[in-house]
Write an enzyme that holds these catalytic residues in place. Sequence first.
Site, PDB file in Angstrom:
ATOM      1  N   ASN A  60       6.961  11.550  50.391  1.00 39.51           N
ATOM      2  CA  ASN A  60       5.790  11.988  49.617  1.00 39.51           C
ATOM      3  C   ASN A  60       4.841  12.774  50.515  1.00 39.51           C
ATOM      4  O   ASN A  60       4.219  12.205  51.409  1.00 39.51           O
ATOM      5  CB  ASN A  60       5.101  10.752  49.035  1.00 39.51           C
ATOM      6  CG  ASN A  60       3.827  11.108  48.290  1.00 39.51           C
ATOM      7  OD1 ASN A  60       3.585  12.252  47.957  1.00 39.51           O
ATOM      8  ND2 ASN A  60       3.003  10.099  48.035  1.00 39.51           N
ATOM      9  N   SER A  63       0.428  13.511  47.799  1.00 33.20           N
ATOM     10  CA  SER A  63      -0.680  12.750  47.210  1.00 33.20           C
ATOM     11  C   SER A  63      -1.999  13.404  47.606  1.00 33.20           C
ATOM     12  O   SER A  63      -2.244  13.636  48.791  1.00 33.20           O
ATOM     13  CB  SER A  63      -0.669  11.305  47.688  1.00 33.20           C
ATOM     14  OG  SER A  63      -1.863  10.683  47.269  1.00 33.20           O
ATOM     15  N   ASN A  65      -4.739  11.957  47.433  1.00 28.54           N
ATOM     16  CA  ASN A  65      -5.666  10.875  47.769  1.00 28.54           C
ATOM     17  C   ASN A  65      -5.612  10.473  49.246  1.00 28.54           C
ATOM     18  O   ASN A  65      -6.359   9.615  49.668  1.00 28.54           O
ATOM     19  CB  ASN A  65      -5.383   9.649  46.892  1.00 28.54           C
ATOM     20  CG  ASN A  65      -5.541   9.978  45.418  1.00 28.54           C
ATOM     21  OD1 ASN A  65      -6.036  11.051  45.078  1.00 28.54           O
ATOM     22  ND2 ASN A  65      -5.122   9.080  44.560  1.00 28.54           N
ATOM     23  N   LYS A 105       8.858  14.961  47.457  1.00 29.16           N
ATOM     24  CA  LYS A 105       7.964  14.978  46.285  1.00 29.16           C
ATOM     25  C   LYS A 105       6.796  15.920  46.536  1.00 29.16           C
ATOM     26  O   LYS A 105       6.064  15.776  47.510  1.00 29.16           O
ATOM     27  CB  LYS A 105       7.454  13.572  45.980  1.00 29.16           C
ATOM     28  CG  LYS A 105       6.573  13.525  44.738  1.00 29.16           C
ATOM     29  CD  LYS A 105       6.381  12.111  44.249  1.00 29.16           C
ATOM     30  CE  LYS A 105       5.451  12.047  43.068  1.00 29.16           C
ATOM     31  NZ  LYS A 105       5.264  10.680  42.582  1.00 29.16           N
ATOM     32  N   ASN A 134       3.693  15.415  41.755  1.00 25.67           N
ATOM     33  CA  ASN A 134       2.654  14.403  41.937  1.00 25.67           C
ATOM     34  C   ASN A 134       1.456  14.747  41.030  1.00 25.67           C
ATOM     35  O   ASN A 134       1.560  15.604  40.163  1.00 25.67           O
ATOM     36  CB  ASN A 134       2.245  14.376  43.414  1.00 25.67           C
ATOM     37  CG  ASN A 134       1.871  12.998  43.883  1.00 25.67           C
ATOM     38  OD1 ASN A 134       1.065  12.319  43.245  1.00 25.67           O
ATOM     39  ND2 ASN A 134       2.445  12.555  44.987  1.00 25.67           N
ATOM     40  N   GLY A 156      -0.955  12.126  33.969  1.00 25.89           N
ATOM     41  CA  GLY A 156      -0.873  12.069  32.517  1.00 25.89           C
ATOM     42  C   GLY A 156      -0.927  13.446  31.868  1.00 25.89           C
ATOM     43  O   GLY A 156      -0.542  14.449  32.464  1.00 25.89           O
ATOM     44  N   GLY A 185       3.065  13.663  33.084  1.00 25.92           N
ATOM     45  CA  GLY A 185       2.596  13.743  31.706  1.00 25.92           C
ATOM     46  C   GLY A 185       3.641  13.480  30.642  1.00 25.92           C
ATOM     47  O   GLY A 185       3.460  13.879  29.492  1.00 25.92           O
TER      48      GLY A 185
HETATM   49  C1  FMN Z   1      -2.765   5.226  40.058  1.00 25.22           C
HETATM   50  C2  FMN Z   1      -1.671   6.146  40.542  1.00 25.22           C
HETATM   51  C3  FMN Z   1      -1.069   5.895  41.782  1.00 25.22           C
HETATM   52  C4  FMN Z   1      -0.064   6.729  42.254  1.00 25.22           C
HETATM   53  N1  FMN Z   1       0.508   6.466  43.489  1.00 25.22           N
HETATM   54  C5  FMN Z   1       1.467   7.280  43.960  1.00 25.22           C
HETATM   55  C6  FMN Z   1       2.061   7.022  45.224  1.00 25.22           C
HETATM   56  O1  FMN Z   1       1.728   6.070  45.921  1.00 25.22           O
HETATM   57  N2  FMN Z   1       3.049   7.871  45.640  1.00 25.22           N
HETATM   58  C7  FMN Z   1       3.446   8.945  44.881  1.00 25.22           C
HETATM   59  O2  FMN Z   1       4.341   9.701  45.301  1.00 25.22           O
HETATM   60  N3  FMN Z   1       2.891   9.202  43.678  1.00 25.22           N
HETATM   61  C8  FMN Z   1       1.933   8.396  43.202  1.00 25.22           C
HETATM   62  N4  FMN Z   1       1.373   8.666  41.975  1.00 25.22           N
HETATM   63  C9  FMN Z   1       1.835   9.837  41.203  1.00 25.22           C
HETATM   64  C10 FMN Z   1       2.848   9.431  40.137  1.00 25.22           C
HETATM   65  O3  FMN Z   1       3.990   8.846  40.727  1.00 25.22           O
HETATM   66  C11 FMN Z   1       3.286  10.651  39.307  1.00 25.22           C
HETATM   67  O4  FMN Z   1       3.938  11.585  40.143  1.00 25.22           O
HETATM   68  C12 FMN Z   1       2.096  11.330  38.637  1.00 25.22           C
HETATM   69  O5  FMN Z   1       1.156  10.379  38.193  1.00 25.22           O
HETATM   70  C13 FMN Z   1       2.524  12.211  37.448  1.00 25.22           C
HETATM   71  O6  FMN Z   1       3.263  11.454  36.511  1.00 25.22           O
HETATM   72  P1  FMN Z   1       2.597  10.706  35.235  1.00 25.22           P
HETATM   73  O7  FMN Z   1       1.762  11.735  34.516  1.00 25.22           O
HETATM   74  O8  FMN Z   1       3.790  10.219  34.435  1.00 25.22           O
HETATM   75  O9  FMN Z   1       1.776   9.585  35.786  1.00 25.22           O
HETATM   76  C14 FMN Z   1       0.366   7.844  41.479  1.00 25.22           C
HETATM   77  C15 FMN Z   1      -0.229   8.080  40.225  1.00 25.22           C
HETATM   78  C16 FMN Z   1      -1.240   7.257  39.770  1.00 25.22           C
HETATM   79  C17 FMN Z   1      -1.890   7.553  38.430  1.00 25.22           C
END
Ligand code: FMN
Length: 233
Positions: A60, A63, A65, A105, A134, A156, A185
Amino acid sequence: MGFNNQGIDYLIENVKRCQYKGNIGINIGKNADTPVEQAADDYVYCLERAYPHASYITVNISSPNTKNLRDLQSGEALTQLLDTIKNRHSQLATEYGFYVPLVLKVAPDLEPLQVDYISQQLLDFEIDGLIATNTTLSRVGVEDLPDGEQAGGLSGRPVSHISTQILQQFSDQLDGKVALIGVGGIDSGAKAVKKIEAGADMVQLYTGLIYRGPGLVQSCIQAIGGYYDAMEL
Ligand SMILES: Cc1cc2nc3c(=O)[nH]c(=O)nc-3n(C[C@H](O)[C@H](O)[C@H](O)COP(=O)(O)O)c2cc1C
């Protein structure tokens, strides 16, 4: 922010206790306080511990964050990181006598030139797969919401379209040579099919579970199955 968790050793103990018999992907990232120049050390540390317990391992670098993490998606930083990780990965495959696929990723907030560059790196280093994407730094569509300006990655529905666009761009570049996992999403079977249409071989979802519950998984399986059935007709 950073990755709020108790570390790779704690994670591995959880995985060892897990009764689940399906595929388990383990996602690794650097610590928030590790300088980006030393990031490879953290990835190798996690890779070594995760290797015997994972069906595939995700690197990864996307991120938003963890400060500066996304710097690893560009230029020499990406090349050096992949070089170090891939070398250790090859050694681990020999040591253990089995191959665990390695997946990268990426973020949805990429320029076309970055997509080209990352695609070439995936091919050069024989990375097995790509996860697109991500969370996003964009606030398009949520600007007027009360918490729309909060810092951090957005998941989302707001990330759905741009992550599918980036997936499509990688698919055009990679032409089936690297496995593609579409995420971002997915909150319905139709959205899952959109990822497949954009070139995904597999999909993942996270945020949609909050809004649709676990039945969303079944909806996606049915919709994707229907899509492939229709293709065969
Ligand atoms: C609260 C939260 C924590 C996440 N933590 C990680 C993480 O630790 N590592 C990572 O690669 N992606 C992380 N993601 C990203 C998700 O795995 C995903 O790639 C992203 O949310 C888009 O998909 P979604 O819209 O189905 O959530 C996180 C997403 C959210 C909302």
